[in-house]
Design an enzyme around this catalytic site. Structure first.
Site, PDB file in Angstrom:
ATOM      1  N   TYR A  78      -1.524  -2.847  -0.034  1.00  0.00           N
ATOM      2  CA  TYR A  78      -0.252  -2.699   0.669  1.00  0.00           C
ATOM      3  C   TYR A  78       0.321  -1.300   0.445  1.00  0.00           C
ATOM      4  O   TYR A  78       0.394  -0.809  -0.687  1.00  0.00           O
ATOM      5  CB  TYR A  78       0.771  -3.745   0.181  1.00  0.00           C
ATOM      6  CG  TYR A  78       2.152  -3.466   0.708  1.00  0.00           C
ATOM      7  CD1 TYR A  78       2.484  -3.772   2.027  1.00  0.00           C
ATOM      8  CD2 TYR A  78       3.106  -2.836  -0.086  1.00  0.00           C
ATOM      9  CE1 TYR A  78       3.735  -3.478   2.537  1.00  0.00           C
ATOM     10  CE2 TYR A  78       4.362  -2.544   0.409  1.00  0.00           C
ATOM     11  CZ  TYR A  78       4.675  -2.856   1.717  1.00  0.00           C
ATOM     12  OH  TYR A  78       5.914  -2.549   2.220  1.00  0.00           O
ATOM     13  N   GLY A  85       6.142  -2.928   4.898  1.00  0.00           N
ATOM     14  CA  GLY A  85       7.012  -4.010   5.313  1.00  0.00           C
ATOM     15  C   GLY A  85       6.318  -4.955   6.266  1.00  0.00           C
ATOM     16  O   GLY A  85       5.189  -5.416   6.031  1.00  0.00           O
TER      17      GLY A  85
END
Length: 554
Positions: A78, A85
């Site tokens: 991520y 997000g």
């Protein structure tokens, strides 16, 4: 409260730096930075040299090595090989990781409102560097070192105050730190606004190209709200003393009953902050013992009821009004709030509060939510409420002092005493206007006590669907502290005027010294005059701890 908590909650005014004074070293290791040190280094940058500890550098390098190994293996990470997000389902090639970080910084440069003060920005930089020094964020030591080099050379990013919801960190404000490190945006270089690239070049500093995760490591944290918090805590601590000082002076000039502050009362409701407040008032009143003493309204010789109706009207009240008698109970709430708020802030500035984190021991990357600013938000909402309540208390004391119906023989509005046949008689209104101004300041402070943390807003395509609003709470706390400090300054000016009218014999050693310090910057009000400069100077004395220092030396 633990001894460590007590130590963190105690504040001592730092010695002002001189050109010849040695600089204190502040080594950042991600674990031991104190709230006091952060506030001091932010306010007196020339007195402190901030650097990374060797242990921090070692831990940071290990997390970078792990990050690089994971990226090279082709795993999706991520914010490294995925979008941010709600965009985390969009994976990118490792060839694009640097461009992704650059776009992150560029895109979040959308802050609004006034620029944060240099001291807030310094506190932010120190807190952010320390959080990254903990060594779990996958950012190179040289990037954080450049941040500290900018601090050393007085290069500070211009950071707009508005734009953070306080979860996923202070993304918008902290992006301006990233912009500065990459040579973009506007900075203050020794107080002058300049392009970042020019300022860096002049100091021989090279901008960095952010590697994978590094932009996210910079912006995805709580350090901007923490910057406001550490300074608000420090200033509110001085206010807590100023409130006790005002209470002691008010008791003296109103011919109050000092037995209200006896230890016996507070032994039977032993909140630590309340006991500390009463103890401070007793010391300021010159009451070092616990028993009755000359001047007590109770415990003196018997005064039997006269014969006749069995009723009489006393010349003096047995007990004072709540704003005097209950003052330690009001200020004690602030003192106890400061204790837990300082503890929570201490944890925050010594935490890895970005996402994801790299566990070098286990060899894995872990996603979480340490960027959530809930503790700072709750601490600052509590702090601003306690400070505003103290401001309300001080303004109520001020009302008693200026109103001739309640001030036990002082003049109306503390005007000088003029003979009835003097030309000046009837022309002056003394502290009437200052009490009005104080009332306005308190109303504004009370208005700001609406808890910011109650206004969570789902944002960012419902990815950030629960947010802290901690940054707004911290900014509010800063403002409330400033407003109440001005109220305390007005009240102290009035109390010193009342002391001059009443006579110096009413003062104790500590309050007499404080009176002299105030009079050194603000002469007695012998006729109506503009008082804005006097208020500002006394507020400065409060904020700098000068009145506390003077009273302690008496």
């Amino acid at each position: 409260m633990s001894s460590d908590s007590t130590q963190r909650s105690q504040w001592v005014q730092d010695r002002p730096a001189t050109s010849r004074a040695p600089r204190a070293d502040l080594l950042l290791d991600g674990r031991s930075l104190t709230v006091k040190e952060t506030a001091a280094a932010a306010r007196r940058p020339k007195a402190w040299r901030v650097a990374l500890s060797d242990g921090a550098v070692h831990r940071m390098k290990r997390s970078v090595d792990l990050k690089n190994a994971i990226v090279d293996s082709g795993q999706r990470v991520y914010g490294v090989t995925s979008g941010f997000g709600d965009s985390n389902t969009r994976q990118i090639s490792p060839r694009k990781v640097e461009a992704l970080q650059a776009n992150l910084i560029r895109g979040f440069n959308c802050g609004l409102g006034p620029a944060a003060s240099p001291e807030v920005v310094r506190a932010t930089v120190i807190a952010r560097a320390n959080c990254l020094a903990r060594g779990s964020s996958g950012i190179r030591p040289e990037v954080v070192q450049l941040l500290l080099d900018c601090l050393e050379q007085d290069i500070l990013p211009v950071v707009p105050e508005r734009g953070s919801v306080g979860a996923s960190g202070d993304l918008v404000p902290l992006s301006y730190l990233g912009a500065m490190l990459t040579g973009h945006g506007t900075v203050l270089h020794r107080g002058e606004a300049r392009p970042a690239a020019e300022a860096l070049a002049e100091e021989g500093l090279e901008p960095v190209v952010l590697a994978s995760k590094e932009g996210l490591a910079l912006v995805n944290g709580t350090s901007f709200m923490a910057g406001f918090a550490v300074l608000a805590l420090r200033d509110a601590t001085e206010l807590a003393f100023a409130a006790d000082l005002c209470t002691a002076l008010a008791s003296q000039v109103l011919n109050g009953n000092p037995r209200h502050f006896d230890p016996f009362v507070f032994d039977h409701k032993p909140h630590p902050g309340t006991a500390d407040s009463a103890r401070t008032v007793r010391r300021l009143l010159g009451r070092l013992g616990d028993g009755p003493y000359e001047g007590d309204q109770e415990g003196g010789p018997a005064d039997p009821m006269p014969d006749g109706t069995g009723y009489r009207r006393l010349a003096e009240a047995v007990q004072d009004r709540y704003s005097i008698r209950c003052a330690p109970h009001v200020n004690g709430v602030l003192r106890d709030t400061l204790a837990f708020a300082a503890d929570w802030t201490h944890v925050e500035i010594n935490s890895s509060n970005d996402n994801p984190l790299f566990d070098a021991d286990a060899g894995v990357v872990v996603n979480g939510g340490n960027f959530y600013g809930g503790h700072i938000g709750q601490a600052m909402d509590s702090l601003k409420t306690a400070v505003a309540s103290v401001g309300d208390l001080l303004e109520r004391q001020l009302q008693l002092v200026v109103d001739e119906k309640y001030n036990n023989g002082l003049t109306a509005n503390l005007i000088p005493r003029f003979p009835d046949d003097s030309w000046e008689a009837g022309l002056h209104h003394g502290f009437k206007s200052l009490q009005l101004a104080a009332s306005s300041l308190v109303a504004e402070a009370l208005k700001l006590t609406m808890p910011a943390t109650s206004f969570s807003r789902s944002t960012e395509a419902h990815n950030q669907d629960k947010v802290s609003m901690g940054t707004i709470a911290a900014r509010d706390a800063r403002t409330v502290v400033e407003l109440v400090r001005e109220v305390a300054a007005i009240h102290l000016l009035a109390l010193c005027q009342a002391a001059d009218l009443r006579g110096p014999e009413r003062l104790s050693g500590p309050t007499a010294v404080v009176h002299a310090v105030v009079r050194a910057v603000s002469p007695v009000l012998d006729r109506d005059r503009g008082m804005e400069r006097d208020i500002a100077l006394v507020a400065e004395l409060i904020g700098a701890g000068r009145l506390r220092e003077a009273a302690a030396g008496a």
